[in-house]
Design a protein around this motif. Structure first.
Motif, PDB file in Angstrom:
ATOM      1  N   LEU A 161       0.832  -1.200   0.000  1.00  0.00           N
ATOM      2  CA  LEU A 161       0.000   0.000   0.000  1.00  0.00           C
ATOM      3  C   LEU A 161       0.869   1.253   0.000  1.00  0.00           C
ATOM      4  N   LEU A 162       1.943   1.212   0.800  1.00  0.00           N
ATOM      5  CA  LEU A 162       2.854   2.354   0.860  1.00  0.00           C
ATOM      6  C   LEU A 162       3.495   2.619  -0.501  1.00  0.00           C
ATOM      7  N   THR A 163       3.929   1.570  -1.161  1.00  0.00           N
ATOM      8  CA  THR A 163       4.553   1.712  -2.483  1.00  0.00           C
ATOM      9  C   THR A 163       3.601   2.381  -3.468  1.00  0.00           C
ATOM     10  N   ASN A 164       2.342   1.953  -3.458  1.00  0.00           N
ATOM     11  CA  ASN A 164       1.344   2.530  -4.372  1.00  0.00           C
ATOM     12  C   ASN A 164       1.102   4.015  -4.064  1.00  0.00           C
ATOM     13  N   LYS A 165       1.044   4.334  -2.765  1.00  0.00           N
ATOM     14  CA  LYS A 165       0.809   5.732  -2.381  1.00  0.00           C
ATOM     15  C   LYS A 165       2.002   6.615  -2.750  1.00  0.00           C
ATOM     16  N   ILE A 166       3.202   6.081  -2.626  1.00  0.00           N
ATOM     17  CA  ILE A 166       4.393   6.850  -2.987  1.00  0.00           C
ATOM     18  C   ILE A 166       4.404   7.147  -4.480  1.00  0.00           C
ATOM     19  N   LEU A 167       4.056   6.145  -5.295  1.00  0.00           N
ATOM     20  CA  LEU A 167       3.991   6.356  -6.741  1.00  0.00           C
ATOM     21  C   LEU A 167       2.943   7.414  -7.087  1.00  0.00           C
ATOM     22  N   GLU A 168       1.774   7.341  -6.401  1.00  0.00           N
ATOM     23  CA  GLU A 168       0.713   8.322  -6.625  1.00  0.00           C
ATOM     24  C   GLU A 168       1.181   9.717  -6.219  1.00  0.00           C
ATOM     25  N   PHE A 169       1.876   9.783  -5.092  1.00  0.00           N
ATOM     26  CA  PHE A 169       2.362  11.066  -4.603  1.00  0.00           C
ATOM     27  C   PHE A 169       3.362  11.694  -5.561  1.00  0.00           C
ATOM     28  N   GLU A 170       4.351  10.916  -5.979  1.00  0.00           N
ATOM     29  CA  GLU A 170       5.410  11.466  -6.818  1.00  0.00           C
ATOM     30  C   GLU A 170       4.857  11.976  -8.147  1.00  0.00           C
ATOM     31  N   ASP A 171       3.838  11.297  -8.660  1.00  0.00           N
ATOM     32  CA  ASP A 171       3.244  11.706  -9.931  1.00  0.00           C
ATOM     33  C   ASP A 171       2.559  13.068  -9.799  1.00  0.00           C
ATOM     34  N   ILE A 172       1.710  13.212  -8.783  1.00  0.00           N
ATOM     35  CA  ILE A 172       0.971  14.462  -8.615  1.00  0.00           C
ATOM     36  C   ILE A 172       1.887  15.573  -8.092  1.00  0.00           C
ATOM     37  N   TYR A 173       2.906  15.212  -7.297  1.00  0.00           N
ATOM     38  CA  TYR A 173       3.851  16.195  -6.760  1.00  0.00           C
ATOM     39  C   TYR A 173       4.603  16.902  -7.896  1.00  0.00           C
ATOM     40  N   THR A 174       5.027  16.132  -8.883  1.00  0.00           N
ATOM     41  CA  THR A 174       5.723  16.707 -10.039  1.00  0.00           C
ATOM     42  C   THR A 174       4.819  17.686 -10.779  1.00  0.00           C
ATOM     43  N   SER A 175       3.554  17.298 -10.951  1.00  0.00           N
ATOM     44  CA  SER A 175       2.600  18.160 -11.636  1.00  0.00           C
ATOM     45  C   SER A 175       2.389  19.467 -10.873  1.00  0.00           C
ATOM     46  N   VAL A 176       2.272  19.378  -9.549  1.00  0.00           N
ATOM     47  CA  VAL A 176       2.069  20.563  -8.723  1.00  0.00           C
ATOM     48  C   VAL A 176       3.258  21.510  -8.823  1.00  0.00           C
ATOM     49  N   ILE A 177       4.464  20.971  -8.735  1.00  0.00           N
ATOM     50  CA  ILE A 177       5.662  21.806  -8.804  1.00  0.00           C
ATOM     51  C   ILE A 177       5.726  22.549 -10.129  1.00  0.00           C
ATOM     52  N   ASN A 178       5.396  21.864 -11.221  1.00  0.00           N
ATOM     53  CA  ASN A 178       5.420  22.501 -12.541  1.00  0.00           C
ATOM     54  C   ASN A 178       4.420  23.655 -12.617  1.00  0.00           C
ATOM     55  N   LYS A 179       3.229  23.436 -12.069  1.00  0.00           N
ATOM     56  CA  LYS A 179       2.204  24.483 -12.100  1.00  0.00           C
ATOM     57  C   LYS A 179       2.571  25.659 -11.194  1.00  0.00           C
ATOM     58  N   ILE A 180       3.177  25.361 -10.050  1.00  0.00           N
ATOM     59  CA  ILE A 180       3.616  26.418  -9.144  1.00  0.00           C
ATOM     60  C   ILE A 180       4.671  27.293  -9.834  1.00  0.00           C
ATOM     61  N   VAL A 181       5.607  26.642 -10.520  1.00  0.00           N
ATOM     62  CA  VAL A 181       6.643  27.387 -11.238  1.00  0.00           C
ATOM     63  C   VAL A 181       6.003  28.300 -12.287  1.00  0.00           C
ATOM     64  N   GLU A 182       4.986  27.775 -12.990  1.00  0.00           N
ATOM     65  CA  GLU A 182       4.301  28.578 -14.004  1.00  0.00           C
ATOM     66  C   GLU A 182       3.621  29.796 -13.387  1.00  0.00           C
ATOM     67  N   LEU A 183       2.951  29.602 -12.248  1.00  0.00           N
ATOM     68  CA  LEU A 183       2.263  30.708 -11.588  1.00  0.00           C
ATOM     69  C   LEU A 183       3.246  31.761 -11.088  1.00  0.00           C
ATOM     70  N   PHE A 184       4.332  31.310 -10.478  1.00  0.00           N
ATOM     71  CA  PHE A 184       5.296  32.262  -9.946  1.00  0.00           C
ATOM     72  C   PHE A 184       6.035  32.992 -11.059  1.00  0.00           C
ATOM     73  N   THR A 185       6.259  32.317 -12.171  1.00  0.00           N
ATOM     74  CA  THR A 185       6.913  32.967 -13.302  1.00  0.00           C
ATOM     75  C   THR A 185       6.051  34.096 -13.846  1.00  0.00           C
ATOM     76  N   SER A 186       4.730  33.886 -13.831  1.00  0.00           N
ATOM     77  CA  SER A 186       3.811  34.890 -14.372  1.00  0.00           C
ATOM     78  C   SER A 186       3.611  36.064 -13.436  1.00  0.00           C
ATOM     79  N   THR A 187       4.090  35.945 -12.191  1.00  0.00           N
ATOM     80  CA  THR A 187       3.932  37.042 -11.220  1.00  0.00           C
ATOM     81  C   THR A 187       5.283  37.486 -10.693  1.00  0.00           C
TER      82      THR A 187
END
Length: 314
Positions: A123-149
């Protein structure tokens, strides 16, 4: 991560088992520290995201909303990961205790706990994979928002605002002034006293606190969806000492409430006041709202038609 799995447990019920269990426990502790750090990073990202809300134009509302939802989901996942890791650690500790007492007499119990550990680890392995996938997406979007401001808006000078008698009393009126282009928020004398006391000399007197905390330029609320998100987040996190997750919950819930003026959220001193206002709003009985008085001061040349949800900015 595991030194065994559900198919080879029998092969590890030997004299080296205790050593292997302690080795596994060390790995679990390292995982806990790793994801604790990632959680702290996410909490810092959340605070930074809120800090740029006044600089976002309406074209960024959708990406801000999507980013905030994913950020909330990521924090929820990392909380789950921490819970699983904690559970794994407890399971290992019980197993180690059984082994130290006697592997031979506790072999069946040890096998049962190792099986449980294997299931939780999967279960932990599955949650880590889920986390890393969405975490990467969040970081990319945060960078985009901060770049625009990247260009920081100048701070408004609030130190020469409304003069209030030195004998400061409770103010139970929200005044939204189009003439001044300011909102004068309600406050309790005890609240501004506490802010001054805990400000580490940031403010010289009570009037400084009022000028900065309770006199707000209307352009801060011009992007109403973002403003609702920010003020709801601040209400839970800063005024009510709630968690980041609960703050994000309310912020996302209210962000698209177009019938709700974000200045009302800013004026509320706690969740109860906001709940009462929302109840009155839904029942179309705003005259029954008595937590504080609401006054709109409109310019003479502007239409008298106004309500609690939309403001005209000059």
């Amino acid at each position: 991560m595991l030194f065994f799995n559900s198919d080879n447990i029998d092969n590890f019920i030997d004299k080296n088992l205790i050593y292997n269990l302690y080795t596994e426990k060390d790995k679990i502790n390292n995982f806990f520290n790793l994801y604790k750090n990632k959680k702290n990073t996410l909490l810092n990202i959340t605070n930074n995201l809120i800090s740029i809300t006044e600089q976002l134009d309406k074209s960024k509302v959708e990406i801000f909303l999507d980013t905030s939802k994913k950020l909330k989901s990521t924090i929820e996942i990392v909380n789950t990961i921490e819970d699983i890791i904690s559970s794994l650690d407890k399971t290992l500790q019980i197993t180690i205790s059984l082994c130290e007492n006697s592997i031979e007499s506790n072999v069946d119990k040890i096998k049962d706990f190792l099986t449980i550990y294997c299931e939780k680890n999967e279960l932990l392995t599955n949650k880590i994979l889920e986390f890393e996938d969405i975490y990467t997406s969040v970081i990319n979007k945060i960078v985009e928002l901060f770049t625009s401001t990247s260009e920081i808006l100048p701070n408004s000078n609030l130190n020469s605002e409304l003069k209030i008698d030195e004998n400061i009393l409770d103010n139970n009126i929200l005044i939204v002034s189009e003439k001044d282009q300011k909102a004068y928020l309600p406050y309790k004398y005890s609240d501004i006293q506490n802010i001054l006391k805990n400000s580490n000399n940031k403010y010289h007197n009570l009037q400084d606190v009022i000028n900065e905390k309770f006199i707000v330029p209307l352009n801060k609320f011009k992007n109403s969806a973002i403003a609702r998100f920010r003020e709801a987040f601040y209400l839970v996190k800063n005024k009510c000492n709630g968690s980041v997750l609960s703050a994000l919950d309310l912020a996302l819930e209210l962000m698209m409430r177009y019938d709700l003026n974000p200045i009302i959220i800013a004026a509320c001193r706690n969740i109860d006041e906001l709940d009462i206002y929302l109840d009155c709003l839904e029942e179309n009985e705003l005259s029954q709202f008595d937590c504080f008085e609401i006054k709109f001061e409109v310019l003479p040349q502007i239409s008298k038609r106004h309500n609690n949800t939309e403001l005209k900015f000059s």
